[in-house]
Scaffold this motif. Structure first.
Motif, PDB file in Angstrom:
ATOM      1  N   ASP A  81       0.843  -1.186   0.000  1.00  0.00           N
ATOM      2  CA  ASP A  81       0.000   0.000   0.000  1.00  0.00           C
ATOM      3  C   ASP A  81       0.880   1.238   0.000  1.00  0.00           C
ATOM      4  N   PRO A  82       1.449   1.620  -1.153  1.00  0.00           N
ATOM      5  CA  PRO A  82       2.334   2.776  -1.193  1.00  0.00           C
ATOM      6  C   PRO A  82       1.597   4.028  -0.727  1.00  0.00           C
ATOM      7  N   PRO A  83       2.299   4.970  -0.081  1.00  0.00           N
ATOM      8  CA  PRO A  83       1.647   6.174   0.400  1.00  0.00           C
ATOM      9  C   PRO A  83       1.141   7.031  -0.753  1.00  0.00           C
ATOM     10  N   PRO A  84      -0.027   7.675  -0.579  1.00  0.00           N
ATOM     11  CA  PRO A  84      -0.597   8.489  -1.663  1.00  0.00           C
ATOM     12  C   PRO A  84       0.116   9.808  -1.806  1.00  0.00           C
ATOM     13  N   VAL A  85      -0.063  10.437  -2.973  1.00  0.00           N
ATOM     14  CA  VAL A  85       0.442  11.780  -3.187  1.00  0.00           C
ATOM     15  C   VAL A  85      -0.509  12.763  -2.511  1.00  0.00           C
ATOM     16  N   GLN A  86       0.044  13.734  -1.771  1.00  0.00           N
ATOM     17  CA  GLN A  86      -0.785  14.728  -1.114  1.00  0.00           C
ATOM     18  C   GLN A  86      -1.248  15.749  -2.139  1.00  0.00           C
ATOM     19  N   ASP A  87      -2.484  16.244  -1.977  1.00  0.00           N
ATOM     20  CA  ASP A  87      -2.958  17.336  -2.799  1.00  0.00           C
ATOM     21  C   ASP A  87      -2.213  18.613  -2.428  1.00  0.00           C
ATOM     22  N   LEU A  97      25.077   2.536 -12.525  1.00  0.00           N
ATOM     23  CA  LEU A  97      23.892   2.780 -11.697  1.00  0.00           C
ATOM     24  C   LEU A  97      23.503   4.239 -11.825  1.00  0.00           C
ATOM     25  N   LEU A  98      22.220   4.482 -12.074  1.00  0.00           N
ATOM     26  CA  LEU A  98      21.676   5.832 -12.123  1.00  0.00           C
ATOM     27  C   LEU A  98      20.627   5.980 -11.026  1.00  0.00           C
ATOM     28  N   VAL A  99      20.770   7.004 -10.193  1.00  0.00           N
ATOM     29  CA  VAL A  99      19.797   7.324  -9.152  1.00  0.00           C
ATOM     30  C   VAL A  99      18.926   8.463  -9.662  1.00  0.00           C
ATOM     31  N   MET A 100      17.603   8.260  -9.656  1.00  0.00           N
ATOM     32  CA  MET A 100      16.648   9.232 -10.184  1.00  0.00           C
ATOM     33  C   MET A 100      15.796   9.796  -9.044  1.00  0.00           C
ATOM     34  N   LEU A 101      15.818  11.118  -8.881  1.00  0.00           N
ATOM     35  CA  LEU A 101      15.122  11.783  -7.780  1.00  0.00           C
ATOM     36  C   LEU A 101      13.914  12.570  -8.301  1.00  0.00           C
ATOM     37  N   HIS A 102      12.734  12.175  -7.838  1.00  0.00           N
ATOM     38  CA  HIS A 102      11.496  12.786  -8.301  1.00  0.00           C
ATOM     39  C   HIS A 102      11.325  14.208  -7.763  1.00  0.00           C
ATOM     40  N   GLY A 103      10.342  14.921  -8.318  1.00  0.00           N
ATOM     41  CA  GLY A 103      10.021  16.264  -7.853  1.00  0.00           C
ATOM     42  C   GLY A 103       8.936  16.261  -6.799  1.00  0.00           C
ATOM     43  N   GLY A 104       8.557  17.448  -6.338  1.00  0.00           N
ATOM     44  CA  GLY A 104       7.518  17.576  -5.331  1.00  0.00           C
ATOM     45  C   GLY A 104       6.188  17.051  -5.832  1.00  0.00           C
ATOM     46  N   THR A 105       5.424  16.444  -4.932  1.00  0.00           N
ATOM     47  CA  THR A 105       4.114  15.817  -5.163  1.00  0.00           C
ATOM     48  C   THR A 105       4.196  14.519  -5.953  1.00  0.00           C
ATOM     49  N   GLN A 106       5.383  14.158  -6.424  1.00  0.00           N
ATOM     50  CA  GLN A 106       5.529  12.926  -7.189  1.00  0.00           C
ATOM     51  C   GLN A 106       5.930  11.761  -6.286  1.00  0.00           C
ATOM     52  N   ASN A 143       8.640  15.515   4.479  1.00  0.00           N
ATOM     53  CA  ASN A 143       8.109  16.694   3.797  1.00  0.00           C
ATOM     54  C   ASN A 143       6.720  16.342   3.286  1.00  0.00           C
ATOM     55  N   PRO A 144       5.671  17.024   3.756  1.00  0.00           N
ATOM     56  CA  PRO A 144       4.311  16.630   3.415  1.00  0.00           C
ATOM     57  C   PRO A 144       3.992  16.698   1.930  1.00  0.00           C
ATOM     58  N   MET A 145       4.738  17.499   1.165  1.00  0.00           N
ATOM     59  CA  MET A 145       4.513  17.599  -0.271  1.00  0.00           C
ATOM     60  C   MET A 145       5.512  16.750  -1.066  1.00  0.00           C
ATOM     61  N   ARG A 146       6.272  15.926  -0.358  1.00  0.00           N
ATOM     62  CA  ARG A 146       7.254  15.025  -0.961  1.00  0.00           C
ATOM     63  C   ARG A 146       8.417  15.755  -1.645  1.00  0.00           C
ATOM     64  N   TYR A 147       8.751  16.953  -1.205  1.00  0.00           N
ATOM     65  CA  TYR A 147       9.959  17.600  -1.689  1.00  0.00           C
ATOM     66  C   TYR A 147      11.173  16.989  -1.006  1.00  0.00           C
TER      67      TYR A 147
END
Length: 353
Positions: free
Chosen positions: A47-53, A110-119, A151-155
């Motif tokens: 159950d992956p955590p949801p993206v916050q609005d 190896l490539l490490v990929m870092l997502h943006g906010g809300t992603q 970070n609540p917005m996933r930043y």
């Protein structure tokens, strides 16, 4: 959220952030209990955590609603193995997804990929299609995921002093993920790279600056240079004004992408990233025409005749991954393929002592 909006408009950004963190803390599988990080690995997998609005009034930080897509393309079925893990280190824990391709032999890049906010990691993998590149070219690709407890917005907290240095905070966690993957798989330690988008791009710059002995080259898409902010307020200012930053003591090859219609992060930040990492001025350009599609201007930065940096300005593109999947989170399918260009650049830049 109404109170947070009022605080933001009044310029009281630290208070607004704290309020949002309290309000949106929610239920997630990585949390702090009495000062200790507790990870429910089984629930994280199932159950992956949801993206916050995004709260009203913070569009300048997270993008407009049409840019933040809550549903989009799924990662296509690939023949390799997709692993879901949680790294727990001395400075914290983060989940990550690792794609192991069927291609390549011996120690692989190896490539490490870092997502943006809300992603999320899954959003970013689908949007960038980097796992497809990994299968084609035979490298491992990891997608760490920010958690709402941090970070609540996933930043990624690229603007916090405690998350901008070697051996502490999120940089240490992310470097620990590299070590963990290398311990479990054959990794060519001279070909480890990091790339990211927006807040993830800014954190990729932090990692490249803090760990030049780990990351051979860096990719920054719609991000900012390392050390240009020290809190939320200065981060917002840097996003809009592109103040620049000091050159690194140890240059690191870098490729930067940015849309010149980006209203979230000023396009000038991309040139500052390239100048910071290469220690060289950005000059000259080559127009890359795409028919149909968006044209882009590419500047190749050289030191002693050797290319050490590239700056791609995608004309007419907003805050979006250039060439990303249609319908993806923060993607512009009409632009040049940033994923393919980064892979090409990385292949030409193994780590040199």
């Amino acid at each position: 959220m109404t109170e947070a909006t009022a605080l933001t408009r009044a310029g009281r950004l630290a208070e607004a952030t704290a309020l949002i963190q309290r309000t949106l803390a929610g239920d997630h599988p990585v949390r702090v209990v009495q000062g200790e990080i507790v990870v429910d690995e089984e629930r994280l997998r199932d159950d992956p955590p949801p993206v916050q609005d995004a709260p009203d009034g913070l569009d300048d930080l997270v993008g407009t609603p049409d840019q933040v897509r809550r549903s989009g393309p799924s990662t296509p079925d690939l023949p390799g193995e997709t692993l879901h893990r949680v790294h727990q280190g001395a400075t914290g824990a983060r989940p990550y997804t690792l794609y192991v391709p069927t291609t390549g032999t011996g120690p692989r890049p190896l490539l490490v990929m870092l997502h943006g906010g809300t992603q999320t990691a899954a959003d970013f993998a689908a949007a960038t299609r980097m796992s497809e590149q990994a299968e084609e070219h035979g490298f491992l690709v990891a997608y760490p995921e920010q958690v709402t407890s941090a970070n609540p917005m996933r930043y990624w907290n690229w603007f916090e002093p405690a998350d901008q240095r070697r051996g502490v905070g999120e940089p240490a966690i992310l470097a620990g993920i590299v070590d963990e993957i290398a311990a479990l798989h054959e990794v060519d330690r001279d070909r480890v790279y990091v790339a990211g988008f927006s807040a993830g791009g800014a954190m990729a710059a932090v990692l490249g600056a803090a760990y030049p002995d780990v990351f051979a080259a860096v990719g920054v898409h719609s991000g900012l240079p390392q050390g240009c902010a020290t809190d939320v307020g200065s981060a917002v200012s840097a996003m809009s004004s592109a103040p620049g930053a000091r050159p690194l003591e140890r240059p690191v090859p870098v490729i930067a992408f940015h849309g010149d219609a980006d209203t979230t992060v000023a396009v000038g930040n991309a040139a500052h990233v390239v100048e910071q990492f290469t220690g060289c001025p950005v000059s000259g350009d080559t127009l890359v025409e795409r028919d149909p599609g968006r044209p882009a201007t590419r500047v190749v930065v050289r030191r002693d005749g050797a290319p050490v940096g590239e700056l791609w300005t995608v004309h007419g593109s907003s805050h979006a991954w250039s060439g990303g999947a249609a319908g993806g989170s923060y993607t512009d399918p009409a632009g040049p393929d940033a994923s393919a260009e980064m892979v090409r650049f990385f292949a030409d830049h193994p780590r040199r002592s």
